[in-house]
Motif scaffolding. Structure first.
Motif, PDB file in Angstrom:
ATOM      1  N   ALA A 126       0.830  -1.204   0.000  1.00  6.58           N
ATOM      2  CA  ALA A 126       0.000   0.000   0.000  1.00  6.58           C
ATOM      3  C   ALA A 126       0.865   1.255   0.000  1.00  6.58           C
ATOM      4  O   ALA A 126       0.547   2.243  -0.683  1.00  6.58           O
ATOM      5  CB  ALA A 126      -0.918  -0.014   1.223  1.00  6.58           C
ATOM      6  N   ALA A 127       1.968   1.211   0.750  1.00  8.21           N
ATOM      7  CA  ALA A 127       2.864   2.360   0.789  1.00  8.21           C
ATOM      8  C   ALA A 127       3.501   2.629  -0.567  1.00  8.21           C
ATOM      9  O   ALA A 127       3.785   3.780  -0.918  1.00  8.21           O
ATOM     10  CB  ALA A 127       3.954   2.125   1.840  1.00  8.21           C
ATOM     11  N   LEU A 128       3.706   1.573  -1.351  1.00 20.65           N
ATOM     12  CA  LEU A 128       4.337   1.714  -2.664  1.00 20.65           C
ATOM     13  C   LEU A 128       3.365   2.172  -3.739  1.00 20.65           C
ATOM     14  O   LEU A 128       3.792   2.574  -4.821  1.00 20.65           O
ATOM     15  CB  LEU A 128       4.966   0.381  -3.081  1.00 20.65           C
ATOM     16  N   THR A 129       2.070   2.088  -3.449  1.00 28.49           N
ATOM     17  CA  THR A 129       1.068   2.431  -4.467  1.00 28.49           C
ATOM     18  C   THR A 129       0.365   3.748  -4.172  1.00 28.49           C
ATOM     19  O   THR A 129      -0.796   3.942  -4.526  1.00 28.49           O
ATOM     20  CB  THR A 129       0.023   1.306  -4.593  1.00 28.49           C
ATOM     21  N   GLY A 130       1.076   4.661  -3.466  1.00 25.83           N
ATOM     22  CA  GLY A 130       0.558   6.009  -3.296  1.00 25.83           C
ATOM     23  C   GLY A 130      -0.249   6.248  -2.043  1.00 25.83           C
ATOM     24  O   GLY A 130      -0.924   7.282  -1.938  1.00 25.83           O
ATOM     25  N   HIS A 131      -0.209   5.338  -1.078  1.00 22.78           N
ATOM     26  CA  HIS A 131      -0.909   5.544   0.186  1.00 22.78           C
ATOM     27  C   HIS A 131       0.098   5.904   1.270  1.00 22.78           C
ATOM     28  O   HIS A 131       1.186   5.326   1.322  1.00 22.78           O
ATOM     29  CB  HIS A 131      -1.666   4.282   0.611  1.00 22.78           C
ATOM     30  N   LEU A 132      -0.268   6.841   2.124  1.00 20.96           N
ATOM     31  CA  LEU A 132       0.542   7.146   3.300  1.00 20.96           C
ATOM     32  C   LEU A 132       0.060   6.223   4.413  1.00 20.96           C
ATOM     33  O   LEU A 132      -1.096   6.304   4.840  1.00 20.96           O
ATOM     34  CB  LEU A 132       0.393   8.614   3.706  1.00 20.96           C
ATOM     35  N   VAL A 133       0.927   5.344   4.864  1.00 20.63           N
ATOM     36  CA  VAL A 133       0.544   4.283   5.800  1.00 20.63           C
ATOM     37  C   VAL A 133       1.218   4.506   7.147  1.00 20.63           C
ATOM     38  O   VAL A 133       2.432   4.736   7.216  1.00 20.63           O
ATOM     39  CB  VAL A 133       0.946   2.893   5.250  1.00 20.63           C
ATOM     40  N   PHE A 134       0.433   4.428   8.211  1.00 21.04           N
ATOM     41  CA  PHE A 134       0.952   4.492   9.573  1.00 21.04           C
ATOM     42  C   PHE A 134       0.699   3.153  10.245  1.00 21.04           C
ATOM     43  O   PHE A 134      -0.364   2.551  10.085  1.00 21.04           O
ATOM     44  CB  PHE A 134       0.248   5.577  10.385  1.00 21.04           C
ATOM     45  N   SER A 135       1.661   2.705  11.025  1.00 17.94           N
ATOM     46  CA  SER A 135       1.440   1.492  11.805  1.00 17.94           C
ATOM     47  C   SER A 135       2.479   1.413  12.910  1.00 17.94           C
ATOM     48  O   SER A 135       3.422   2.216  12.976  1.00 17.94           O
ATOM     49  CB  SER A 135       1.509   0.239  10.928  1.00 17.94           C
ATOM     50  N   THR A 136       2.301   0.444  13.809  1.00 20.53           N
ATOM     51  CA  THR A 136       3.256   0.198  14.878  1.00 20.53           C
ATOM     52  C   THR A 136       3.814  -1.208  14.739  1.00 20.53           C
ATOM     53  O   THR A 136       3.176  -2.101  14.168  1.00 20.53           O
ATOM     54  CB  THR A 136       2.610   0.352  16.269  1.00 20.53           C
ATOM     55  N   LEU A 137       5.003  -1.392  15.269  1.00 17.85           N
ATOM     56  CA  LEU A 137       5.649  -2.691  15.234  1.00 17.85           C
ATOM     57  C   LEU A 137       6.589  -2.763  16.429  1.00 17.85           C
ATOM     58  O   LEU A 137       7.397  -1.861  16.645  1.00 17.85           O
ATOM     59  CB  LEU A 137       6.402  -2.870  13.921  1.00 17.85           C
ATOM     60  N   HIS A 138       6.470  -3.800  17.229  1.00 19.58           N
ATOM     61  CA  HIS A 138       7.281  -3.899  18.447  1.00 19.58           C
ATOM     62  C   HIS A 138       8.723  -4.284  18.118  1.00 19.58           C
ATOM     63  O   HIS A 138       8.974  -5.278  17.440  1.00 19.58           O
ATOM     64  CB  HIS A 138       6.673  -4.925  19.402  1.00 19.58           C
ATOM     65  N   SER A 139       9.642  -3.456  18.596  1.00 26.01           N
ATOM     66  CA  SER A 139      11.063  -3.723  18.432  1.00 26.01           C
ATOM     67  C   SER A 139      11.813  -2.885  19.446  1.00 26.01           C
ATOM     68  O   SER A 139      11.297  -1.876  19.952  1.00 26.01           O
ATOM     69  CB  SER A 139      11.528  -3.384  17.015  1.00 26.01           C
ATOM     70  N   GLY A 140      13.040  -3.264  19.721  1.00 29.93           N
ATOM     71  CA  GLY A 140      13.813  -2.520  20.698  1.00 29.93           C
ATOM     72  C   GLY A 140      14.416  -1.244  20.171  1.00 29.93           C
ATOM     73  O   GLY A 140      14.833  -0.387  20.944  1.00 29.93           O
ATOM     74  N   SER A 141      14.479  -1.086  18.852  1.00 30.52           N
ATOM     75  CA  SER A 141      15.096   0.094  18.260  1.00 30.52           C
ATOM     76  C   SER A 141      14.529   0.321  16.870  1.00 30.52           C
ATOM     77  O   SER A 141      13.847  -0.537  16.307  1.00 30.52           O
ATOM     78  CB  SER A 141      16.617  -0.081  18.167  1.00 30.52           C
TER      79      SER A 141
END
Length: 402
Positions: A251-266
């Motif tokens: 979706a990000a590559l096809t012209g959509h601004l995408v927000f999301s979260t992903l758990h990681s230490g950094s």
């Protein structure tokens, strides 16, 4: 709403700590009112083998505020279940609901969950601030340079902006602030859609959906359907699996601004996780706009903080309920794509190599921001160590600011 002093609260609760339905009702009302007034995010009713403890989560840390006899525990939890219209006779299964009447009274959304333990039912009430109290993007506490970079990313009409950090680090609050900012600057002309679990705040002008993991309406399937709704801005509550990650990047590559979260230490750890999920490096270098890594640390109470020969200390007073801290401070780092980082991702560099590259690029790290906060007398080394791990001690010259 004025707060009750700890001593007054203890006295009032002690006077009510006897059997009787009217007293149980009063205890629950008093605890919820006080929790709202002092800004608690959660209230825990926890049975032990001898007592029932009531604890607030203040500025991210649990604080014990009251203790009742073990015999009173079932009645207090039952009262919460009545308010939430849950099944009072089922004490063997977890249940969830909303305290609608209390929420209307205090202007704060309240959600209750119960959980059976070996000592009886435990109840937790989560308090969500009224919508009018949520901050705008410019008020969250980002540094000017980071805020400027974030505003620039929000002007893009394509790409993914990912947020990382542990639970309770303010990721969802930041995303909501970004969505409200986009609504404001576009005068409502953008089609913004979200899929969340749960929907924590209603935003007028945004189409929000509640995902139900384990059903036919999980994040991946919901996201595929959202793409058919002609969206311009998409928010996915969390990337939990390779399928959701793949759809979000597409979706990000096809012209959509995408927000999301992903758990990681950094921030660099997010890249490594996405690669582990099977996302091709060339897709990441093209679709990923930025990764925001953030933490919330307790701020030293201005009414009682003390400075000794070496550093600022948390003393404790009535204002901060004896903790030495009052309010929280945002620490953040923003990782953006550049030519060197893209080459490293295409070469499938590991997290350590990515961290070295970003350090060489002189990006302000979250640990550097933490050290500056200590030097400015905004928080303590002990608090930073609690959130980020051990930190080097500052010398006397560095630690006399503030």
């Amino acid at each position: 709403m004025p707060t009750i002093s700890r001593s007054d609260l203890q006295s009032q609760l002690a006077a009510l700590a006897v059997p009787g339905p009217e007293r149980v009702t009063r205890v629950v009302d008093l605890v919820l009112a006080d929790a709202v007034a002092c800004g608690a995010s959660d209230v825990h009713f926890e049975p032990t083998h001898r007592t029932l403890e009531v604890r607030y989560r203040l500025d991210g840390v649990l604080q014990k505020v009251a203790e009742f006899s073990r015999e009173l525990a079932p009645n207090l939890v039952a009262r919460l279940k009545v308010l939430a219209e849950l099944l009072t006779y089922r004490i063997d299964i977890p249940q969830e609901g909303r305290l609608v009447e209390a929420a209307a009274r205090y202007g704060v959304d309240m959600r209750v969950s119960t959980f059976p333990t070996i000592h009886g039912e435990k109840a937790a009430v989560r308090l969500f601030e009224a919508a009018t109290r949520y901050l705008d993007l410019d008020q969250l506490g980002f540094t000017p340079d980071l805020l400027q970079a974030l505003h620039a990313m929000l002007r893009e009409r394509g790409g993914a902006v990912l947020l990382t950090g542990p639970s309770g680090s303010g990721k969802t609050t930041t995303i909501y602030a970004c969505l409200r900012h986009l609504l404001t600057v576009s005068a409502g002309s953008l089609n913004i859609v979200t899929i969340e679990d749960p929907v924590e705040q209603i935003i007028e002008g945004v189409s929000q959906a509640q995902a139900r993991p384990g059903t036919d309406f999980d994040f991946a399937r919901g996201l595929r359907s959202l793409l058919r709704q002609d969206p311009e801005i998409i928010m996915v509550g969390e990337i939990r699996d390779p399928e959701t990650a793949g759809i979000a990047v597409e979706a990000a590559l096809t012209g959509h601004l995408v927000f999301s979260t992903l758990h990681s230490g950094s921030a660099c750890g997010v890249i490594a996780r996405l690669l582990d999920m099977g996302i091709e490096p060339y897709l990441l270098t093209s679709g990923l706009k930025g990764i925001l890594n953030q933490r919330l640390v307790r701020r030293l109470c201005p009414a009682c903080r003390r400075h000794d020969a070496q550093e600022w200390r948390a003393a404790g007073c009535e204002t901060c309920y004896g903790t030495g801290y009052h309010g929280r401070l945002l620490l953040a780092e923003l990782l953006q794509m550049d030519a060197v980082l893209r080459q490293a991702i295409l070469a499938r560099a590991d997290t350590v190599a990515l961290e070295e590259i970003t350090a060489a690029g002189r990006r302000i790290s979250i640990r550097a921001a933490a050290m500056q906060a200590i030097a400015d007398g905004l928080t303590t080394a002990e608090e930073i160590a609690r959130i980020l791990g051990p930190v080097p001690r500052l010398n006397k010259a560095q630690n006399t600011r503030g």
